[in-house]
Scaffold this motif. Structure first.
Motif, short mmCIF file in Angstrom:
data_model
loop_
_atom_site.label_atom_id
_atom_site.label_comp_id
_atom_site.label_asym_id
_atom_site.label_seq_id
_atom_site.Cartn_x
_atom_site.Cartn_y
_atom_site.Cartn_z
N PHE A 68 -3.02 -6.94 -2.22
CA PHE A 68 -1.77 -6.01 -2.59
C PHE A 68 -0.84 -6.74 -3.48
CE2 PHE A 68 -3.63 -4.77 1.61
CZ PHE A 68 -3.47 -3.44 1.45
N ILE A 69 -0.45 -6.33 -4.61
CA ILE A 69 0.06 -7.11 -5.85
C ILE A 69 1.30 -6.19 -5.89
CG2 ILE A 69 -0.10 -7.51 -8.11
CD1 ILE A 69 -2.99 -7.52 -7.83
N SER A 70 2.70 -6.84 -5.90
CA SER A 70 3.71 -6.45 -6.31
C SER A 70 4.12 -5.72 -7.35
CB SER A 70 4.77 -7.66 -5.85
OG SER A 70 4.71 -8.63 -7.06
N ILE A 71 4.75 -4.86 -7.42
CA ILE A 71 5.43 -4.23 -8.42
C ILE A 71 7.06 -4.34 -8.24
CG2 ILE A 71 5.92 -1.82 -9.63
CD1 ILE A 71 2.97 -1.25 -8.81
N ASP A 72 7.61 -5.21 -9.18
CA ASP A 72 9.07 -5.40 -8.68
C ASP A 72 9.94 -4.97 -10.07
OD1 ASP A 72 11.54 -6.45 -8.39
OD2 ASP A 72 11.06 -8.25 -8.00
N PRO A 73 10.78 -3.87 -9.78
CA PRO A 73 11.74 -3.38 -10.73
C PRO A 73 12.65 -4.67 -11.80
CG PRO A 73 12.67 -2.79 -8.76
CD PRO A 73 11.40 -3.43 -8.55
N ASN A 74 12.68 -5.66 -10.98
CA ASN A 74 13.18 -6.98 -11.57
C ASN A 74 12.54 -7.92 -12.51
OD1 ASN A 74 15.80 -6.04 -10.32
ND2 ASN A 74 15.15 -7.09 -8.42
N GLY A 75 11.05 -7.42 -12.69
CA GLY A 75 10.37 -8.03 -13.40
C GLY A 75 9.32 -9.28 -12.90
N SER A 76 9.52 -9.39 -11.67
CA SER A 76 8.30 -10.35 -11.30
C SER A 76 7.16 -9.65 -10.50
CB SER A 76 9.08 -11.16 -10.04
OG SER A 76 9.56 -10.33 -9.11
N ASN A 77 6.43 -8.80 -11.23
CA ASN A 77 5.26 -8.08 -11.12
C ASN A 77 4.18 -9.18 -10.88
OD1 ASN A 77 6.84 -5.70 -11.04
ND2 ASN A 77 6.08 -5.33 -13.43
N GLY A 78 3.11 -8.44 -10.27
CA GLY A 78 1.92 -9.37 -10.44
C GLY A 78 1.58 -10.26 -9.16
N LYS A 79 2.72 -10.47 -8.28
CA LYS A 79 2.31 -11.56 -7.23
C LYS A 79 1.57 -10.76 -6.12
CE LYS A 79 6.40 -14.23 -8.14
NZ LYS A 79 7.81 -14.55 -7.59
N ILE A 80 0.53 -11.75 -5.70
CA ILE A 80 -0.34 -11.27 -4.59
C ILE A 80 0.70 -11.57 -3.08
CG2 ILE A 80 -2.13 -11.44 -2.95
CD1 ILE A 80 -3.68 -12.64 -5.68
N THR A 81 0.82 -10.16 -2.51
CA THR A 81 1.69 -10.18 -1.56
C THR A 81 0.84 -10.13 -0.27
OG1 THR A 81 2.01 -7.87 -1.34
CG2 THR A 81 3.68 -9.13 -2.43
N LYS A 82 -0.49 -9.63 -0.32
CA LYS A 82 -1.33 -9.82 0.64
C LYS A 82 -2.83 -9.74 0.22
CE LYS A 82 -2.29 -7.64 5.52
NZ LYS A 82 -1.80 -6.62 6.46
N LYS A 83 -3.92 -10.17 1.04
CA LYS A 83 -5.16 -10.08 0.74
C LYS A 83 -5.84 -9.77 2.21
CE LYS A 83 -9.15 -12.80 -0.36
NZ LYS A 83 -9.55 -14.41 -1.07
N ALA A 84 -6.65 -8.86 2.10
CA ALA A 84 -7.46 -8.41 3.25
C ALA A 84 -9.14 -8.65 2.78
CB ALA A 84 -7.15 -6.82 3.63
N VAL A 85 -9.79 -9.26 3.79
CA VAL A 85 -11.23 -9.48 3.35
C VAL A 85 -11.74 -8.49 4.61
CG1 VAL A 85 -12.87 -10.98 3.74
CG2 VAL A 85 -10.86 -11.83 2.76
N GLY A 86 -12.66 -7.67 4.11
CA GLY A 86 -13.51 -6.68 4.90
C GLY A 86 -12.88 -5.16 4.59
N PRO A 87 -13.72 -4.23 5.35
CA PRO A 87 -13.13 -3.04 5.19
C PRO A 87 -11.74 -2.84 5.70
CG PRO A 87 -15.22 -3.06 6.35
CD PRO A 87 -14.52 -4.63 6.31
N ILE A 88 -11.05 -1.73 5.05
CA ILE A 88 -9.76 -1.45 5.43
C ILE A 88 -9.75 0.19 5.97
CG2 ILE A 88 -7.46 -0.79 4.62
CD1 ILE A 88 -7.81 -3.42 3.11
N ASP A 89 -9.31 0.44 7.10
CA ASP A 89 -8.86 1.89 7.33
C ASP A 89 -7.59 2.37 6.73
OD1 ASP A 89 -8.09 4.46 8.53
OD2 ASP A 89 -8.76 3.63 10.66
N TRP A 90 -7.75 2.88 5.62
CA TRP A 90 -6.59 3.32 4.76
C TRP A 90 -5.59 4.34 5.38
CZ3 TRP A 90 -5.37 0.67 0.49
CH2 TRP A 90 -6.45 -0.08 -0.11
N SER A 91 -6.12 4.90 6.30
CA SER A 91 -5.23 5.69 7.20
C SER A 91 -4.10 5.17 7.85
CB SER A 91 -6.06 6.84 8.03
OG SER A 91 -6.80 6.18 8.88
N LYS A 92 -4.76 3.90 8.38
CA LYS A 92 -3.55 3.13 9.03
C LYS A 92 -2.44 2.26 8.45
CE LYS A 92 -6.52 3.12 13.18
NZ LYS A 92 -7.34 2.38 14.05
N LEU A 93 -2.60 2.35 7.23
CA LEU A 93 -1.67 1.73 6.34
C LEU A 93 -0.27 2.31 6.17
CD1 LEU A 93 -3.82 0.24 3.30
CD2 LEU A 93 -3.21 -0.86 5.50
#
Length: 76
Positions: free
Chosen positions: A51-76
């Motif tokens: 999960f990589i940040s999108i910040d309107p103030n210009g600090s884009n591209g920072k990894i905010t979270k990393k998940a290893v393994g399958p994800i149930d996208w319906s629970k996000l």
């Protein structure tokens, strides 16, 4: 959403693109046969989600979270 395919074969890459027909308008699949993106992000296995940040103030591209393994996208 950006998906990165590390397949070394273009045919396998096309198969990966076809895995996401329901997201056709919202997903971009990148072909990375040399695995340079994997190395840059320290990917060790599949699947891994970043999960990589999108910040309107210009600090884009920072990894905010990393998940290893399958994800149930319906629970996000």
């Amino acid at each position: 959403v950006i998906a990165i395919s590390s397949d070394s074969d273009a045919k396998e890459f096309k198969k990966a693109v076809q895995l996401f027909p329901e997201f056709e308008q919202n997903i971009h699949v990148i072909f990375d046969p040399n695995k340079s993106i994997m190395r840059a992000y320290g990917v060790e296995g599949f699947p891994e989600t970043f999960f990589i940040s999108i910040d309107p103030n210009g600090s884009n591209g920072k990894i905010t979270k990393k998940a290893v393994g399958p994800i149930d996208w319906s629970k996000l």
